[in-house]
Design a protein around this motif. Structure first.
Motif, PDB file in Angstrom:
ATOM      1  N   PHE A 167       0.835  -1.192   0.000  1.00 27.96           N
ATOM      2  CA  PHE A 167       0.000   0.000   0.000  1.00 27.96           C
ATOM      3  C   PHE A 167       0.873   1.246   0.000  1.00 27.96           C
ATOM      4  CE2 PHE A 167      -2.478   3.326   2.052  1.00 27.96           C
ATOM      5  CZ  PHE A 167      -3.577   3.346   1.218  1.00 27.96           C
TER       6      PHE A 167
ATOM      7  N   HIS B  92      -4.080  -6.066   0.921  1.00 26.99           N
ATOM      8  CA  HIS B  92      -5.306  -5.600   1.566  1.00 26.99           C
ATOM      9  C   HIS B  92      -6.499  -5.768   0.640  1.00 26.99           C
ATOM     10  CE1 HIS B  92      -2.926  -3.804   4.786  1.00 26.99           C
ATOM     11  NE2 HIS B  92      -2.149  -3.293   3.860  1.00 26.99           N
TER      12      HIS B  92
ATOM     13  N   GLU C  14      -7.632   0.644   4.362  1.00 26.19           N
ATOM     14  CA  GLU C  14      -6.648   1.142   3.401  1.00 26.19           C
ATOM     15  C   GLU C  14      -7.249   1.268   2.011  1.00 26.19           C
ATOM     16  OE1 GLU C  14      -6.216  -1.254   5.486  1.00 26.19           O
ATOM     17  OE2 GLU C  14      -4.474  -0.797   6.759  1.00 26.19           O
TER      18      GLU C  14
ATOM     19  N   SER D 281      -9.715   4.143   1.915  1.00 26.24           N
ATOM     20  CA  SER D 281      -8.982   5.399   2.008  1.00 26.24           C
ATOM     21  C   SER D 281      -8.385   5.794   0.660  1.00 26.24           C
ATOM     22  CB  SER D 281      -7.872   5.276   3.060  1.00 26.24           C
ATOM     23  OG  SER D 281      -7.080   6.444   3.100  1.00 26.24           O
TER      24      SER D 281
END
Length: 399
Positions: A317, A353, A359, A362
């Motif tokens: 990420f 993820h 995450e 977001s």
């Protein structure tokens, strides 16, 4: 039975039901044949020699052959000798029996292995019984002696319109400017996926008058590390501009220096583009993509796809670091005003993820909030996570 075209078990059962069902079931069973190694070639050649299977050869439309021998326990000379024996017993007969092939995929693993029978292999490919009907050619890690062999292979198929090349190889990298052949090959789809071979040399091999680049679809994936590479892509774009409808440009790690700005390719003449794809491992310099976006003037434009980080194996990420959101926002806002039906897709990585996690959400929220100008212009923007094994086709609106 046509509805069972992808159910091989059902088709096999149909073929043993009655004689009337045999031709249709065979057509679907053998429509696409993949021979993964030399032993497969031997077995399939033997099958075609059986009297009651005479209709199988005429059913094959798509043929994929992997003829390399990746046996590292054998020395190259022993592998080559073994390959020569098997080749003469299998591949050479196949090239004469299969007369209806429309798509051919070749995959060679080691140039040294095929050296012993290279001349015979070339003759089989050039004079195969399906040469007059072949329209699509896929070359994956094929090792040619030189560019002349590559060019002559293409010329051997007069109806060739689709050419896909991945990581080719040449023992002698000296492209020639002319071919002593009056035939013309009209290419309508070209895909080049190659991060090692000089793209300029490959484009030079296709720049001779023998090849008419009436490209409706162009995929160009590789590293641009010199002015010649940029000029090569630009020459292809200009030759294909009146016909080009789908463009996909994927770049490896690259830097655009100020001295290369004048050499960057132009999309100004591509007025029939319907879809455009931009992919890159990392945008160290945004000049390239920003310039291409600013040149889009096609009234047919319907979809733009961005894939900022294509290397999903190494990615973790990273948010939007390295992606030129501000510049993209300005260009999309301008395009949204000109093309009300334009849709934009962002293919985003989430690493380990799930996009439904904090995450992932977001990343979608940050991207949507950063594209304010594009949203104000009414651009339809969505995000997808192709690396998500649970639901790779799920779409997430960016506003």
């Amino acid at each position: 039975m046509d509805f069972l075209w992808d159910d091989h078990r059902a088709l096999a059962a149909c073929s043993s039901t009655c004689r009337e069902w045999v031709p249709t079931s065979r057509f679907h069973l053998f429509h696409s044949v993949e021979l993964h190694n030399i032993n497969d070639c031997v077995r399939f050649s033997a099958l075609l020699d059986v009297p009651f299977s005479s209709g199988i050869a005429r059913s094959v439309r798509r043929l994929s052959i992997s003829t390399g021998l990746a046996n590292h326990r054998l020395k190259p000379d022993r592998q080559s000798a073994r390959y020569a024996d098997v080749f003469r017993a299998s591949f050479r007969p196949l090239s004469t029996m299969l007369s209806e092939v429309e798509s051919l995929t070749l995959n060679h693993s080691d140039w040294r292995i095929i050296a012993a029978v290279y001349h015979e292999l070339r003759q089989c490919l050039y004079h195969a019984s399906f040469a007059s009907k072949l329209t699509a050619l896929h070359l994956h890690k094929v090792r040619f002696k030189d560019y002349r062999d590559f060019q002559q292979l293409l010329v051997a198929y007069p109806r060739l319109s689709i050419l896909h090349i991945r990581s080719p190889g040449w023992s002698i990298c000296n492209p020639i400017s002319t071919i002593n052949d009056s035939r013309r090959i009209r290419l309508e789809e070209l895909a080049v996926v190659d991060a090692e071979t000089k793209l300029a040399l490959l484009a030079s091999a296709l720049s001779v008058p023998t090849f008419e680049l009436c490209l409706r679809r162009l995929q160009w994936n590789g590293a641009f590390d010199s002015t010649e590479d940029y000029h090569a892509l630009n020459n292809l774009l200009q030759r294909a501009a009146p016909f080009l409808q789908h463009l996909e440009i994927s770049l490896g790690y690259f830097l655009v220096e100020e001295t290369l700005v004048d050499a960057l390719p132009s999309l100004a003449a591509c007025v029939n583009l319907v879809t455009v794809y931009f992919g890159c491992d990392a945008f160290y310099d945004t000049t390239f993509m920003s310039l291409l976006l600013s040149q889009l003037r096609s009234p047919c434009l319907q979809k733009i796809t961005f894939e900022p980080f294509r290397d999903h194996d190494r990615i973790r990420f990273r948010g939007l670091d390295g992606f030129p959101v501000d510049r993209v926002d300005k260009h999309l806002a301008r395009l949204g005003q000109d093309y009300p039906t334009l849709s934009v897709v962002f293919l985003l990585p989430v690493g380990d993820h799930d996009p439904e996690t904090k995450e992932g959400r977001s990343l979608v929220d940050d991207l949507g909030k950063s594209l304010t100008l594009a949203h104000a212009a009414g651009v339809n923007m969505i995000a997808r996570f192709p690396s998500n094994s649970r639901n790779p086709d799920a779409e997430y609106p960016l506003w």
